[in-house]
Design an enzyme around this catalytic site. Structure first.
Site, mmCIF file in Angstrom:
data_model
loop_
_atom_site.group_PDB
_atom_site.id
_atom_site.type_symbol
_atom_site.label_atom_id
_atom_site.label_comp_id
_atom_site.label_asym_id
_atom_site.label_seq_id
_atom_site.Cartn_x
_atom_site.Cartn_y
_atom_site.Cartn_z
ATOM 1 N N SER A 177 -26.482 21.584 14.282
ATOM 2 C CA SER A 177 -26.343 20.652 15.480
ATOM 3 C C SER A 177 -25.884 19.073 15.048
ATOM 4 C CB SER A 177 -27.657 20.844 16.175
ATOM 5 O OG SER A 177 -27.573 19.658 17.154
ATOM 6 N N HIS A 207 -22.775 23.604 16.072
ATOM 7 C CA HIS A 207 -23.556 23.591 17.382
ATOM 8 C C HIS A 207 -23.544 22.168 18.101
ATOM 9 C CE1 HIS A 207 -26.749 24.823 20.060
ATOM 10 N NE2 HIS A 207 -27.101 23.602 20.071
ATOM 11 N N ASP A 232 -24.385 19.938 21.312
ATOM 12 C CA ASP A 232 -25.393 19.604 22.386
ATOM 13 C C ASP A 232 -24.789 18.602 23.544
ATOM 14 O OD1 ASP A 232 -27.703 21.197 21.466
ATOM 15 O OD2 ASP A 232 -27.559 19.807 19.931
ATOM 16 N N MET A 284 -25.216 17.166 26.598
ATOM 17 C CA MET A 284 -26.386 16.473 27.966
ATOM 18 C C MET A 284 -25.717 15.591 28.686
ATOM 19 S SD MET A 284 -29.309 15.692 25.103
ATOM 20 C CE MET A 284 -29.681 16.828 23.686
ATOM 21 N N HIS A 325 -23.616 24.080 23.837
ATOM 22 C CA HIS A 325 -24.675 24.178 24.342
ATOM 23 C C HIS A 325 -24.949 23.419 25.505
ATOM 24 C CE1 HIS A 325 -29.532 23.764 24.254
ATOM 25 N NE2 HIS A 325 -29.358 24.277 25.309
ATOM 26 N N MET A 331 -26.330 21.307 28.325
ATOM 27 C CA MET A 331 -27.538 20.869 29.061
ATOM 28 C C MET A 331 -27.086 20.289 30.100
ATOM 29 S SD MET A 331 -29.765 20.591 25.594
ATOM 30 C CE MET A 331 -28.663 20.452 24.450
ATOM 31 N N MET A 369 -34.815 28.301 23.681
ATOM 32 C CA MET A 369 -35.252 26.975 23.321
ATOM 33 C C MET A 369 -36.760 26.877 22.545
ATOM 34 S SD MET A 369 -32.792 25.134 23.838
ATOM 35 C CE MET A 369 -33.522 23.638 22.978
ATOM 36 N N GLY A 414 -33.333 18.161 24.892
ATOM 37 C CA GLY A 414 -33.205 16.723 25.224
ATOM 38 C C GLY A 414 -33.243 15.998 24.247
ATOM 39 N N GLY A 474 -33.464 15.704 19.294
ATOM 40 C CA GLY A 474 -33.628 16.378 18.341
ATOM 41 C C GLY A 474 -34.901 15.931 17.576
ATOM 42 N N ASP A 522 -33.386 27.382 18.800
ATOM 43 C CA ASP A 522 -32.712 26.016 18.704
ATOM 44 C C ASP A 522 -33.908 24.941 19.048
ATOM 45 O OD1 ASP A 522 -31.399 23.719 18.795
ATOM 46 O OD2 ASP A 522 -30.534 24.050 20.804
ATOM 47 N N GLY A 523 -34.317 24.184 18.079
ATOM 48 C CA GLY A 523 -35.374 23.135 18.076
ATOM 49 C C GLY A 523 -36.447 23.452 17.124
#
Ligand code: DX5
Ligand code: ZN
Length: 222
Positions: free
Chosen positions: A7, A32, A34, A36, A65, A67, A136, A141, A143, A174-175
């Site tokens: 990511s 990946h 992210d 947001m 991804h 979000m 998730m 929101g 890392g 993820d996470g």
């Protein structure tokens, strides 16, 4: 088959191209990204412009991804920019079926994302319409958060649902994934591993990807 998706959220933003090249060379399978929007989650990150720029420097598929609230508005610009995998949160849209169809109509892989508190039953009607499910394993929101332990059980249950229906839907997680929990998560049935801090927070990101590859190869029996 285990896929590794570093990511970029944890990469040095002043040297994103280097980060991508490093993990690509080390054997990553996907990048990946992210996205947001400052609404669905408080942070604000990347837009379609970054995806278009990444497309020029890597041949790896870009795993976007989303979000974001109203993901329907964001699907066309990310598809046009070259997103290969696009995932949307079940919590963010009342029209999941239509949104997945629009991703698939563009011949991209369509994914459904579930927050840690969203029951797996939310997938009941939609499972056959998704190429992958992204569970998730932290609250979305940011890392570097700790892995939520109850996720082990969720991955196994999701694998059961997919099997019972005779589907081949991929399970992405993820996470909070790291070199310590990676092997157990392979055994649970996860297939696509997003890792931010475990890769780009490591002293040697390439070495971290290679280690994940080795663990995955043992599991794949390669
Ligand atoms: C969190 C993002 C993740 C994040 C994972 O909202 O969806 O992709 O980058 O970071 P780590 O691996 O550090 O938990
Ligand atoms: Zn993510």
């Amino acid at each position: 088959m285990i896929l590794i998706a570093p990511s970029l959220l944890s990469a040095d933003f002043t040297r994103i191209a280097d980060a991508v090249r490093t993990v690509e060379k080390a054997g990553a399978d996907l990048i990946h990204v992210d996205v947001m929007d400052g609404h669905f989650v408080p942070a604000l990150t990347f837009g379609p412009g970054l995806v278009a720029a990444l497309k020029k420097i890597t041949s790896l598929p870009l795993d976007v991804h989303l979000m974001v609230d109203n993901p329907a508005d964001m699907i066309p610009p990310f598809v046009e920019s070259g997103a290969d995998w696009v995932s949307i949160h079940v919590e963010a849209t009342p029209h999941l079926h239509r949104d997945l169809a629009s991703i698939r109509a563009a011949s991209r892989k369509a994914g459904v994302v579930l927050n840690p508190a969203t029951p797996l039953s939310a997938l009941e009607a939609i499972l056959p319409e998704a190429d992958f499910i992204l569970l998730m394993t932290v609250n979305p929101g940011k890392g570097s958060q700790p892995f939520i332990e109850a996720s082990h059980e969720r991955i196994r249950r999701l694998q059961g649902m997919i099997r019972d229906r005779g589907l081949s839907t991929l399970i992405e997680i993820d996470g909070g994934i790291n070199l310590k929990n990676f092997e157990r998560l392979c055994r649970d049935g996860a297939q696509v591993f997003v890792a931010g801090n475990a890769v780009f927070g490591a002293p040697d990101p390439a070495e971290a990807v290679r280690t994940m590859r080795e663990i995955a190869a043992r599991k794949d029996g390669r």
